[in-house]
Design a protein around this motif. Structure first.
Motif, PDB file in Angstrom:
ATOM      1  N   HIS A   1     -30.922  -0.378  13.019  1.00 49.23           N
ATOM      2  CA  HIS A   1     -29.937  -1.394  13.416  1.00 49.23           C
ATOM      3  C   HIS A   1     -29.004  -1.713  12.250  1.00 49.23           C
ATOM      4  CE1 HIS A   1     -28.618  -5.608  14.547  1.00 49.23           C
ATOM      5  NE2 HIS A   1     -28.217  -4.862  15.565  1.00 49.23           N
TER       6      HIS A   1
ATOM      7  N   LYS B   1     -26.314   0.885  11.888  1.00 46.54           N
ATOM      8  CA  LYS B   1     -25.220   0.697  12.846  1.00 46.54           C
ATOM      9  C   LYS B   1     -24.243  -0.369  12.358  1.00 46.54           C
ATOM     10  CE  LYS B   1     -27.864   2.117  16.926  1.00 46.54           C
ATOM     11  NZ  LYS B   1     -28.474   1.672  18.213  1.00 46.54           N
TER      12      LYS B   1
ATOM     13  N   ASP C   1     -20.204   0.548  11.001  1.00 49.25           N
ATOM     14  CA  ASP C   1     -19.212   0.048  11.951  1.00 49.25           C
ATOM     15  C   ASP C   1     -17.991  -0.436  11.170  1.00 49.25           C
ATOM     16  OD1 ASP C   1     -17.672  -1.223  13.837  1.00 49.25           O
ATOM     17  OD2 ASP C   1     -19.224  -2.619  14.504  1.00 49.25           O
TER      18      ASP C   1
END
Length: 391
Positions: free
Chosen positions: A196, A199, A203
């Protein structure tokens, strides 16, 4: 939430830039935390206030934290550490030595990642600013998700299933402990958090890495390598900050040569990192300690710009289709062809640079194709794939 990571060679002024940016963000109304992941913490010195392992309120909108690796180990690693110590003790290791071996190099960096994940999940702050350890540690920190993912994808499920199957018999025969379900559960939980966090950090709308350099040849060279590695692992760099530049007001003969050298290096940084924007911070007439000086420093650095804005949104890696073939393009500046080895094994693209290797899991379309050509031109590594007929 906005995540901004400052990295660079030791001594370039990352802590000052991080702390100053934090003060300015809070003055602009953002609820901000500055987190130090450098074992040699200096946020307390910069703010002129004692900062601890838990968030400390500095102003109405500003918090600061110096991560304590022992605290993070207790939260995220206790069961895994306990198993490793027990296993090594069975092998004859002294308990103290076993406990030392149970703390792998780089765990400090790993738990720094998890703290970012915690704040993102809790929506605790508008802006999280990370004051990183020197470059090598930062690269190790940001490469952790790929390393852990490779292990979890390839071995973890099989290993867990195998141990669960043979444990009832094996424990009566072998002379060492096998990992229990709670150990595997903590590994799995750690993996989910790391995935997580990856990500979040890749981003471009959420996270940015900013490289702090001084106008010195050795510092710039290390920063060039860092930029390439950051691209290799998919982390977006949106700004280069050149710190400690002599201002025009310094006219002393002694500094004339220094200023000429610095000006040359500043222009070199501007050229080689283009199109990444660059900001310059001039050397002040005193050390930058305390909220007022930090705010003045940040205002001079960012001018009228909001530090939380995304200064550059280019993605390090992209896939294009052209003439029936797929082209995977990855920014690889500052390296020559002889420095880069590329090959494909099953569904993995393996890219090897001096001191680092990345295994990229290919999407199905590329994994079922064959590599036609790989070339490195103008700082872009292009790998061309052709679909295999009949697939």
């Amino acid at each position: 939430m906005r995540v901004i990571i400052y990295t660079g060679k030791g001594g370039v002024g990352k802590t000052t830039v991080s702390a100053g940016t934090g003060v300015l963000c809070s003055e602009l109304g953002y609820k901000t935390i500055v987190v130090s992941t450098d074992p040699a913490h200096s946020l307390s010195d910069s703010f002129g206030k004692r900062i601890g392992k838990f968030p400390v309120k500095v102003t109405e909108k500003l918090w600061a934290q110096e991560l304590d690796v022992n605290e993070e180990l207790r939260i995220n690693w206790d069961k895994i550490q306990g198993f490793i110590v027990k296993f090594l003790s069975y092998q004859g290791f002294d308990k103290f030595i076993a406990e030392e071996f149970a703390i792998f190099p780089g765990l400090e960096e790993l738990f720094s990642l998890l703290k970012i994940n915690d704040y993102h999940s809790d929506k605790s702050y508008d802006v999280v600013i990370v004051d990183c350890a020197p470059t090598a540690s930062t690269i190790r920190m940001l490469s952790f998700p790929d390393i852990v993912s490779w292990y979890m994808e390839r071995f973890f499920p099989l290993e867990r299933k195998l141990v669960k199957t043979i444990r009832p018999v094996a424990e009566k025969v072998v002379k060492f402990p096998l990992p229990t379900d709670d150990v595997y559960s903590q590994v799995e939980d750690l993996y989910r958090k790391i995935e997580h966090t990856k990500k979040i950090l890749t981003d471009v709308k959420t996270s940015s890495v900013r490289i702090v350099v001084n106008p010195e040849k050795m510092v710039i060279k290390e920063s060039q390598r860092a930029y390439t590695y950051l691209n290799l692992f998919g982390f977006p760099v949106d700004l280069i900050i050149v710190n400690k530049v002599f201002p025009d007001e310094i006219e002393d003969r002694h500094f004339k040569k220094w200023k000429q050298t610095q000006n040359k290096h500043v222009e070199f940084v501007r050229e080689v990192f283009a199109p990444i924007p660059m900001k310059i911070s001039f050397l002040g007439d005193d050390e930058i300690v305390g909220l007022n000086k930090l705010l003045k420093f940040a205002v001079n650095l960012y001018g009228e710009d909001d530090p939380t804005e995304i200064f550059y949104e280019g993605k390090p890696m992209k896939i294009e289709e052209k003439n029936g073939r797929y082209h995977l393009k990855l920014k690889m500046p500052f390296f020559s062809k002889r420095d880069v080895n590329v090959w494909v094994k099953n569904d993995e693209l393996i890219i090897e640079l001096p001191s680092f290797r990345r295994n990229i899991f290919l999407p199905h379309t590329l994994a079922s194709s064959r590599v036609v050509e790989a070339k490195l031109e103008d700082g872009i590594l292009t790998i061309e794939f052709e679909k295999i007929k009949g697939r």
